[in-house]
Design a protein around this motif. Structure first.
Motif, mmCIF file in Angstrom:
data_model
loop_
_atom_site.group_PDB
_atom_site.id
_atom_site.type_symbol
_atom_site.label_atom_id
_atom_site.label_comp_id
_atom_site.label_asym_id
_atom_site.label_seq_id
_atom_site.Cartn_x
_atom_site.Cartn_y
_atom_site.Cartn_z
ATOM 1 N N GLU A 74 -9.057 -4.205 -0.351
ATOM 2 C CA GLU A 74 -9.129 -2.769 -0.652
ATOM 3 C C GLU A 74 -9.468 -1.968 0.610
ATOM 4 O O GLU A 74 -8.914 -0.908 0.855
ATOM 5 C CB GLU A 74 -10.169 -2.482 -1.744
ATOM 6 C CG GLU A 74 -9.794 -3.028 -3.110
ATOM 7 C CD GLU A 74 -8.605 -2.337 -3.759
ATOM 8 O OE1 GLU A 74 -8.410 -1.135 -3.535
ATOM 9 O OE2 GLU A 74 -7.880 -3.009 -4.504
ATOM 10 N N ARG A 86 -9.481 3.345 -3.125
ATOM 11 C CA ARG A 86 -9.649 2.074 -2.404
ATOM 12 C C ARG A 86 -11.105 1.868 -1.990
ATOM 13 O O ARG A 86 -11.635 0.769 -2.097
ATOM 14 C CB ARG A 86 -8.769 2.019 -1.152
ATOM 15 C CG ARG A 86 -7.272 2.131 -1.357
ATOM 16 C CD ARG A 86 -6.743 1.148 -2.380
ATOM 17 N NE ARG A 86 -5.305 1.073 -2.463
ATOM 18 C CZ ARG A 86 -4.516 1.992 -3.007
ATOM 19 N NH1 ARG A 86 -5.013 3.096 -3.483
ATOM 20 N NH2 ARG A 86 -3.216 1.800 -3.077
ATOM 21 N N GLU A 110 -6.393 -1.754 2.780
ATOM 22 C CA GLU A 110 -5.455 -0.764 2.251
ATOM 23 C C GLU A 110 -5.942 0.651 2.573
ATOM 24 O O GLU A 110 -5.147 1.524 2.907
ATOM 25 C CB GLU A 110 -5.285 -0.934 0.733
ATOM 26 C CG GLU A 110 -4.503 -2.168 0.360
ATOM 27 C CD GLU A 110 -4.321 -2.323 -1.138
ATOM 28 O OE1 GLU A 110 -4.723 -1.425 -1.915
ATOM 29 O OE2 GLU A 110 -3.756 -3.351 -1.546
ATOM 30 N N GLY A 111 -7.247 0.858 2.479
ATOM 31 C CA GLY A 111 -7.827 2.161 2.817
ATOM 32 C C GLY A 111 -7.581 2.532 4.269
ATOM 33 O O GLY A 111 -7.315 3.691 4.590
ATOM 34 N N SER A 142 -13.109 1.012 -5.113
ATOM 35 C CA SER A 142 -12.788 -0.344 -5.559
ATOM 36 C C SER A 142 -13.428 -1.378 -4.648
ATOM 37 O O SER A 142 -13.953 -2.385 -5.130
ATOM 38 C CB SER A 142 -11.273 -0.560 -5.576
ATOM 39 O OG SER A 142 -10.661 0.271 -6.520
ATOM 40 N N THR A 158 0.836 -1.206 0.000
ATOM 41 C CA THR A 158 0.000 0.000 0.000
ATOM 42 C C THR A 158 0.870 1.254 0.000
ATOM 43 O O THR A 158 0.628 2.194 -0.770
ATOM 44 C CB THR A 158 -0.930 0.013 1.236
ATOM 45 O OG1 THR A 158 -1.723 -1.175 1.230
ATOM 46 C CG2 THR A 158 -1.837 1.219 1.234
#
Length: 155
Positions: free
Chosen positions: A82, A63, A85-86, A66, A26
């Motif tokens: 996702e 993110r 990662e966000g 997605s 990330t």
């Protein structure tokens, strides 16, 4: 180099050393986006912390979008990745305003705009001009616009 970009690089190094695959990938992608932003345009330049923060916010928004798309497409595992990662990126952004805090800021801006003679739905631009600097980076534009519309419509 900006302090926020330095922090991202240091955290990437730490993530690589601790073999944290999610965090390192990330941060790598985010640093790449920052580098692309630095070399875009007519001349390469160093981004300020505010500009780096905007790039991080843009990446975080990607993110979220997605994750929604993957969830709607029935790909729960990808959606979860996702979202994770966000969450990593959220650590580098200012704390988001709660609905109540946003509502209070927008209500104040509507009063300010009304004092300046702007009323009803046509006052949207005037209100947004007042609100945006106050919420910069702490609330997504769509959320802000929806709240302004709601209050201007008498909600």
């Amino acid at each position: 180099m900006t302090t926020l970009k330095n922090r991202l690089q240091e955290d990437l190094t730490a993530a690589i050393k601790s073999r944290d695959e999610l965090r390192s990938s990330t941060l790598r992608l985010t640093l790449t986006a920052i580098s692309k932003e630095e070399v875009s345009g007519t001349a390469a330049r160093e981004l300020s912390d505010d500009e780096v923060q905007k790039v991080i916010a843009r990446e975080a928004k990607k993110r979220r979008e997605s994750a929604e798309a993957f969830a709607q497409g029935g790909r729960a595992e990808s959606a979860e990745r996702e979202r994770a990662e966000g969450e990593v990126l959220a650590e580098y952004l200012p704390k988001q305003l709660s609905d109540d805090e946003l509502r209070a800021i927008v209500a104040e801006a509507v009063r300010e705009a009304a004092a300046g003679g702007a009323e009803g739905p046509r006052a949207m631009g005037a209100v947004m001009k007042i609100v945006n600097p106050k919420v910069a980076g702490r609330a997504e534009g769509g959320r802000v616009a929806a709240e302004v519309k709601r209050l201007l419509a008498g909600g």
